[in-house]
Design a protein around this motif. Structure first.
Motif, PDB file in Angstrom:
ATOM      1  N   LYS A   1       1.122  -1.328   0.166  1.00 56.45           N
ATOM      2  CA  LYS A   1      -0.243   0.157   0.029  1.00 56.45           C
ATOM      3  C   LYS A   1       0.674   1.360  -0.369  1.00 56.45           C
ATOM      4  CE  LYS A   1      -3.789  -1.962   2.769  1.00 56.45           C
ATOM      5  NZ  LYS A   1      -4.722  -2.292   3.772  1.00 56.45           N
ATOM      6  N   ARG A   2       0.375   2.388  -0.993  1.00 58.25           N
ATOM      7  CA  ARG A   2       0.947   3.397  -0.849  1.00 58.25           C
ATOM      8  C   ARG A   2      -0.115   4.238  -1.374  1.00 58.25           C
ATOM      9  NH1 ARG A   2       2.262   4.859  -6.293  1.00 58.25           N
ATOM     10  NH2 ARG A   2       2.877   3.761  -7.414  1.00 58.25           N
ATOM     11  N   GLU A   3       0.229   5.587  -1.303  1.00 61.60           N
ATOM     12  CA  GLU A   3      -1.127   7.201  -1.183  1.00 61.60           C
ATOM     13  C   GLU A   3      -0.865   6.890  -3.399  1.00 61.60           C
ATOM     14  OE1 GLU A   3      -2.385   8.846   0.964  1.00 61.60           O
ATOM     15  OE2 GLU A   3      -1.570   7.185   2.016  1.00 61.60           O
TER      16      GLU A   3
ATOM     17  N   GLU B   1      -6.659   9.670 -10.732  1.00 63.95           N
ATOM     18  CA  GLU B   1      -5.414   8.843 -11.895  1.00 63.95           C
ATOM     19  C   GLU B   1      -6.038   6.931 -11.947  1.00 63.95           C
ATOM     20  OE1 GLU B   1      -0.632   8.704 -12.001  1.00 63.95           O
ATOM     21  OE2 GLU B   1      -1.681   9.744 -11.120  1.00 63.95           O
ATOM     22  N   LEU B   2      -5.406   6.683 -10.728  1.00 58.95           N
ATOM     23  CA  LEU B   2      -6.228   5.225 -11.078  1.00 58.95           C
ATOM     24  C   LEU B   2      -6.899   4.828 -11.524  1.00 58.95           C
ATOM     25  CD1 LEU B   2      -4.413   3.136 -10.408  1.00 58.95           C
ATOM     26  CD2 LEU B   2      -6.406   3.165  -8.048  1.00 58.95           C
ATOM     27  N   VAL B   3      -8.264   5.517 -11.689  1.00 51.98           N
ATOM     28  CA  VAL B   3      -9.552   5.692 -12.178  1.00 51.98           C
ATOM     29  C   VAL B   3      -9.303   5.770 -13.634  1.00 51.98           C
ATOM     30  CG1 VAL B   3     -12.344   5.545 -12.751  1.00 51.98           C
ATOM     31  CG2 VAL B   3     -10.960   5.071 -10.522  1.00 51.98           C
ATOM     32  N   GLY B   4      -8.685   6.317 -14.184  1.00 48.27           N
ATOM     33  CA  GLY B   4      -8.353   7.196 -15.672  1.00 48.27           C
ATOM     34  C   GLY B   4      -8.040   5.973 -16.382  1.00 48.27           C
TER      35      GLY B   4
ATOM     36  N   ALA C   1      -3.606   2.244  -0.478  1.00 49.89           N
ATOM     37  CA  ALA C   1      -3.794   0.914  -1.445  1.00 49.89           C
ATOM     38  C   ALA C   1      -2.547   0.515  -2.414  1.00 49.89           C
ATOM     39  CB  ALA C   1      -5.316   1.037  -2.056  1.00 49.89           C
ATOM     40  N   ASP C   2      -2.613  -0.563  -2.954  1.00 45.51           N
ATOM     41  CA  ASP C   2      -1.725  -1.225  -3.966  1.00 45.51           C
ATOM     42  C   ASP C   2      -2.586  -0.430  -5.300  1.00 45.51           C
ATOM     43  OD1 ASP C   2      -0.229  -2.884  -5.225  1.00 45.51           O
ATOM     44  OD2 ASP C   2       0.037  -4.350  -4.075  1.00 45.51           O
ATOM     45  N   PRO C   3      -1.662   0.282  -6.251  1.00 48.83           N
ATOM     46  CA  PRO C   3      -1.738   0.512  -6.932  1.00 48.83           C
ATOM     47  C   PRO C   3      -1.841  -0.882  -8.438  1.00 48.83           C
ATOM     48  CG  PRO C   3       0.094   1.406  -6.902  1.00 48.83           C
ATOM     49  CD  PRO C   3      -0.054   1.108  -5.186  1.00 48.83           C
ATOM     50  N   ASP C   4      -1.589  -1.209  -7.982  1.00 50.48           N
ATOM     51  CA  ASP C   4      -0.825  -2.653  -9.021  1.00 50.48           C
ATOM     52  C   ASP C   4      -2.489  -2.943  -9.252  1.00 50.48           C
ATOM     53  OD1 ASP C   4       0.621  -1.496 -10.459  1.00 50.48           O
ATOM     54  OD2 ASP C   4       2.585  -2.615  -9.228  1.00 50.48           O
ATOM     55  N   GLN C   5      -2.790  -3.646  -7.517  1.00 47.03           N
ATOM     56  CA  GLN C   5      -3.977  -4.935  -7.690  1.00 47.03           C
ATOM     57  C   GLN C   5      -5.000  -3.780  -7.637  1.00 47.03           C
ATOM     58  OE1 GLN C   5      -3.503  -6.695  -3.190  1.00 47.03           O
ATOM     59  NE2 GLN C   5      -1.873  -7.726  -3.977  1.00 47.03           N
ATOM     60  N   ILE C   6      -5.533  -2.827  -7.251  1.00 50.96           N
ATOM     61  CA  ILE C   6      -6.706  -1.755  -7.091  1.00 50.96           C
ATOM     62  C   ILE C   6      -6.969  -1.878  -9.201  1.00 50.96           C
ATOM     63  CG2 ILE C   6      -7.425   0.161  -6.949  1.00 50.96           C
ATOM     64  CD1 ILE C   6      -8.090  -1.861  -4.573  1.00 50.96           C
ATOM     65  N   GLU C   7      -5.506  -1.443 -10.069  1.00 50.38           N
ATOM     66  CA  GLU C   7      -6.319  -0.858 -10.875  1.00 50.38           C
ATOM     67  C   GLU C   7      -6.564  -2.350 -11.721  1.00 50.38           C
ATOM     68  OE1 GLU C   7      -3.236   0.113 -15.113  1.00 50.38           O
ATOM     69  OE2 GLU C   7      -2.167   0.137 -12.557  1.00 50.38           O
TER      70      GLU C   7
END
Length: 434
Positions: free
Chosen positions: A288-290, A295-298, A321-327
């Motif tokens: 997890k990080r900020e 940007e993640l949704v786009g 959160a973990d950007p790769d997993q949420i993406e």
């Protein structure tokens, strides 16, 4: 009582009053008057005794019945002690009602304890067993009449009484061994202390849940594998019968090519299915990080090529959160929405908002809506031809790893579905707009 005594003495008083006013009668009238006074006095005394003494006997009997625990007796209140007997009657009724309520509560408690799968033990201040339910009897593998009154160390429960409460321990009992959750609490009854010990076999519960999970998994795995192996076997049999012909037909090459193509496609689908299972089983812990949510949704929306995805402007948020997993989770939800939307006039929208203690990300489509099934998030369950059944299961696993969740519901305004991925509010912070 005073008035009763005065009534008994009334004939004698009247005789004395007559003597004082009229003088003492002469001759035989003196005997007659005295005899009459004596008879009347005795009759009144007997009547007073019956009216005063018998109610005392009744009151004494009622009190003795209460002392013996018999609350069914009632006394007649038409006597000089009527008020007191009424009070005793009301006391007996109240005690009878309280005893009935206690017996009903005791019966309900005994039935509840008997129905519990957890073993329940009650020890007194000397750590002697005073109460045990059938589950505890099975755990000790002993008759309850034989173990009642035994100390905790004699039953092998002393270590559990000394252990911290609400912990899971491995223990071997005479009737069963395994992993148990132990809970204990102090008790107090009659001014004396005691201990309540509750032992729950968590191993058996986990084994039952594991068995059910394996049954669901094998059912879905068998369905998916059969969907791939059945056409492969059928096509292999067809090609084998074709190769056995003499002479070979003129178009045998084309038949062999199309048959092998079918076998290759189904084998590839089965390989992708097993690969998806491997990715689901090897999902790492989130780093997890900020991350800027917009940007993640786009980024996830731009990766969808089947149709245009509309991203509605929302509140500026950062997600821990973990950007790769949420993406990856958003990609799966958007892909499902795009595949469900009609080819002509497809509508897929993504929006987010804060609601109470959650941050919600919604993916909306105008397809036919989610199927009526409780297995939408079960691994390998799918209603789409060629689907792997991994997408929604992977999304849920990612969401739960972030202490969140996911749901798939029907749209209320028109046909379609709403997939909602949410994170707890502790994992998100509002960003001050520049």
């Amino acid at each position: 009582m005073f008035y009763g005594g005065l009534l008994v003495a009334a004939p004698a008083l009247l005789a004395l009053l007559g003597v004082f006013v009229f003088g003492l009668p002469q001759g035989r009238w003196t005997v007659v008057v005295l005899a009459t006074v004596v008879v009347l006095t005795l009759m009144l005394a007997r009547w007073h005794r019956r009216r005063a003494i018998f109610p005392l006997y009744t009151l004494s009997s009622l009190i003795e019945a209460l002392r013996q625990g018999d609350y069914s007796l009632r006394g007649a209140s038409d006597s000089v002690l009527g008020d007191m007997i009424d009070d005793v009657n009301r006391l007996a009724e109240r005690l009878q009602d309280e005893r009935l309520a206690f017996e009903e509560s005791s019966y309900l408690l005994s039935k509840t304890l008997a129905a519990l799968d957890s073993a329940v033990f009650v020890f007194d201040q000397d750590r002697r067993l005073r109460l045990m339910n059938p589950a505890g009897q099975q755990l000790l593998d002993a008759d309850k009449h034989r173990v009642f009154g035994l100390r905790a160390e004699e039953l092998g429960l002393d270590a559990l009484l000394n252990a911290p409460s609400s912990q899971a321990v491995a223990h071997a009992f005479p009737g069963r061994s395994g992993r148990f959750e132990v809970r204990r609490a102090p008790l107090r009854s009659g001014g004396r202390g005691g201990q309540l010990l509750v032992i729950n076999d968590v191993g058996r519960v986990l084994r039952e849940e594991e068995r059910l999970a394996w049954q669901r998994l094998l059912r879905v795995l068998g369905h998916e594998v059969n969907n791939s192996l059945a056409p492969i076997q059928s096509m292999a049999d067809t090609l084998a019968s074709l190769a056995a012909r003499e002479p070979l037909p003129d178009d045998w090459r084309e038949d062999f090519r199309s048959g092998l193509e079918v076998i290759g496609k189904r084998a590839g689908a089965l390989s992708r299915f097993l690969s998806g299972y491997s990715s689901l089983a090897r999902l790492p812990m989130p780093q997890k990080r900020e991350v800027d949510l917009a940007e993640l949704v786009g980024k996830a929306a731009r990766l969808q090529q089947r149709c245009a995805v509309e991203v509605e402007p929302g509140e500026a948020l950062t997600v821990h959160a973990d950007p790769d997993q949420i993406e990856q989770a958003l990609i799966n939800l958007i892909r499902n929405a795009a595949e469900a939307a009609p080819a002509a006039g497809a509508e897929v929208r993504v929006r987010w908002r804060c609601e109470e203690a959650r941050v919600l990300i919604e993916v909306i489509d105008n397809g036919p809506g989610p199927p009526r099934s409780d297995n939408l998030f079960v691994p390998f369950f799918t209603t789409k031809p060629g689907g792997s059944g991994i997408g929604l299961a992977l999304v849920r696993q990612i969401a739960e790893a972030h202490e969140g969740g996911v749901s798939l519901t029907t749209r209320e305004d028109r046909p379609g579905a709403v997939a909602t991925l949410w994170l707890p509010v502790a994992s998100a912070q509002a960003v001050t707009r520049a």
